[in-house]
Design an enzyme around this catalytic site. Structure first.
Site, PDB file in Angstrom:
ATOM      1  N   HIS A 202       0.843  -1.197   0.000  1.00 19.93           N
ATOM      2  CA  HIS A 202       0.000   0.000   0.000  1.00 19.93           C
ATOM      3  C   HIS A 202       0.873   1.240   0.000  1.00 19.93           C
ATOM      4  O   HIS A 202       1.823   1.351   0.775  1.00 19.93           O
ATOM      5  CB  HIS A 202      -0.913   0.031   1.229  1.00 19.93           C
ATOM      6  CG  HIS A 202      -1.721   1.295   1.331  1.00 19.93           C
ATOM      7  ND1 HIS A 202      -1.553   2.213   2.347  1.00 19.93           N
ATOM      8  CD2 HIS A 202      -2.680   1.805   0.525  1.00 19.93           C
ATOM      9  CE1 HIS A 202      -2.382   3.222   2.168  1.00 19.93           C
ATOM     10  NE2 HIS A 202      -3.079   3.007   1.077  1.00 19.93           N
ATOM     11  N   SER A 203       0.585   2.160  -0.936  1.00 18.96           N
ATOM     12  CA  SER A 203       1.152   3.497  -0.939  1.00 18.96           C
ATOM     13  C   SER A 203       2.678   3.466  -0.943  1.00 18.96           C
ATOM     14  O   SER A 203       3.287   2.853  -1.831  1.00 18.96           O
ATOM     15  CB  SER A 203       0.594   4.277   0.263  1.00 18.96           C
ATOM     16  OG  SER A 203       0.844   5.650   0.146  1.00 18.96           O
ATOM     17  N   GLN A 204       3.313   4.082   0.055  1.00 14.09           N
ATOM     18  CA  GLN A 204       4.778   4.090   0.114  1.00 14.09           C
ATOM     19  C   GLN A 204       5.350   2.681   0.161  1.00 14.09           C
ATOM     20  O   GLN A 204       6.443   2.430  -0.334  1.00 14.09           O
ATOM     21  CB  GLN A 204       5.231   4.893   1.339  1.00 14.09           C
ATOM     22  CG  GLN A 204       6.715   4.942   1.570  1.00 14.09           C
ATOM     23  CD  GLN A 204       7.128   4.105   2.784  1.00 14.09           C
ATOM     24  OE1 GLN A 204       6.275   3.676   3.567  1.00 14.09           O
ATOM     25  NE2 GLN A 204       8.405   3.863   2.928  1.00 14.09           N
ATOM     26  N   GLY A 206       4.447   0.375  -1.647  1.00 14.26           N
ATOM     27  CA  GLY A 206       4.507  -0.138  -3.006  1.00 14.26           C
ATOM     28  C   GLY A 206       5.910  -0.171  -3.567  1.00 14.26           C
ATOM     29  O   GLY A 206       6.279  -1.083  -4.318  1.00 14.26           O
TER      30      GLY A 206
END
Length: 367
Positions: A202-204, A206
């Site tokens: 998720h998000s960072q 990734g």
């Protein structure tokens, strides 16, 4: 250890361990040493046994951990086991389906001990969380924000559900390059220890998925990237201020074929070309002929984007970049599947289980 929770958390057998880490001088001038760069990991095993051959590893985003938060008079994991209002989270639902799940604290956060030798830290302020993630419709800082309806509660400071969420946030390393290097080493150690797995990032987090797959392509069987850090060559465009991401989807080197150049005198390691969308947004891809992400070519990737997230404006560009680099990637847009109103923290929102059911269909096809 078995956990049988009275909250939304599922029942499971739990164990934990550390991976990675190395010893350094404690810099006190007495020849003593400390360990840095280690990563805390929890293994959650379904109480009635595993049904699938590959476990799922959740890699959380910036300012988060896999740690337990004490709110509403009981303990629960704010990211993936439970939601801040005590409902069942994605990991709990997947445990019910028979998946083995791994949760972790990124290096230098939570139970993955931080030392100042790793660099300075930063913490997202309340106002950033409100405007980007939990009450974004109220502030309308990006075009898709008006569609946001799924956060439970007001999403504002003082609301008990928001307070429970924000209480779980922590400081993260300010230098993404340092964090990526530490996480790639720790993630490689984790995969070496447990064997083949599917990553859910998720998000960072990734960015770590791409780097773990680059380091251990034979052990990463698939990547589900929930709104991964982007767009290409930038960290975010929501605030109007972009931070260069030198290797397209990472800040540290990742393997390309032909190899990326060594950055010198401010030049990029990858030649880029600017593109402008119909609504005036600018993004960058590689110049053609594009270099290929050689170690990701055989790993199926799902990029998933929520309708009312700031990522709805630029995850398309990340998908284009991956395809240009030879990666097999599917882009799942929740709004196009009839799932509406979600923001960037969709796994905490009111319809979170509707989303994980959709994602699990894709995972089953891979397994």
């Amino acid at each position: 250890m078995s956990v049988d929770s009275g909250s939304g958390e599922s029942s499971y057998n739990r164990s934990y361990f550390y991976v990675g880490g190395h010893y350094v001088d404690d810099e006190r001038g007495n020849g003593q040493h400390i360990m840095v760069g280690q990563m805390y990991v929890e293994k959650l095993f379904p109480l009635h046994g595993a049904r699938y051959p590959w476990p799922l590893i959740f890699v959380h985003g910036g300012g988060q951990t896999g740690t337990v938060s004490l709110n509403f008079d009981y303990a629960f994991d704010i990211n993936f086991l439970n939601t801040p209002d005590g409902r069942k989270g994605w990991a709990s639902w997947l445990l019910d389906q028979g998946y083995v799940v791994y949760l972790l604290d990124q290096t230098c956060r939570g139970r993955s001990s931080y030392d100042a030798s790793s660099g300075s830290t930063l913490k997202y302020p309340v106002e950033l969380a409100e405007t980007r993630w939990t009450a974004c419709a109220e502030f309308a800082k990006f075009p898709e924000a008006s569609l946001h309806t799924q956060w439970p509660g007001s999403g504002r400071m003082g609301d008990p559900i928001f307070d429970a969420y924000y209480a779980s946030t922590v400081s993260s390393l300010a230098d993404y390059s340092v964090e990526e290097a530490l996480m790639q080493k720790a993630g490689s150690c984790l995969l070496d220890r447990i064997g083949p797995a599917i990553l859910i990032t998720h998000s960072q987090g990734g960015t770590h998925g791409w780097l773990w797959a680059d380091a251990r392509p034979e052990l990463v069987k698939a990547i589900v990237a929930i709104e991964p850090s982007g767009p290409p060559f930038q960290t975010t465009i929501t605030s109007g201020v972009s931070v260069p991401k030198s290797y397209g989807i990472t800040d540290i080197p990742i393997q390309y074929d032909p190899p990326a150049a060594q950055p010198m005198h401010g030049t990029r390691p990858l030649p880029t070309q600017e593109h402008i969308t119909a609504n005036g947004r600018m993004y960058m891809l590689q110049e053609e002929p594009a270099r290929k992400l050689i170690n990701l070519l055989n790993i199926p990737v799902l990029v998933e984007t929520a309708e009312a997230s700031h990522h709805a404006g630029y995850d398309d560009f990340t998908v284009q970049f991956l395809r240009q680099a030879g990666v097999t990637v599917e882009h799942l847009k929740l709004g196009e599947k009839g799932i509406h109103g979600n923001g960037h923290l969709q796994f905490l929102e009111s319809n979170n289980l509707e989303i994980i059911e959709l994602l699990e269909k894709w995972i089953k096809e891979i397994i």
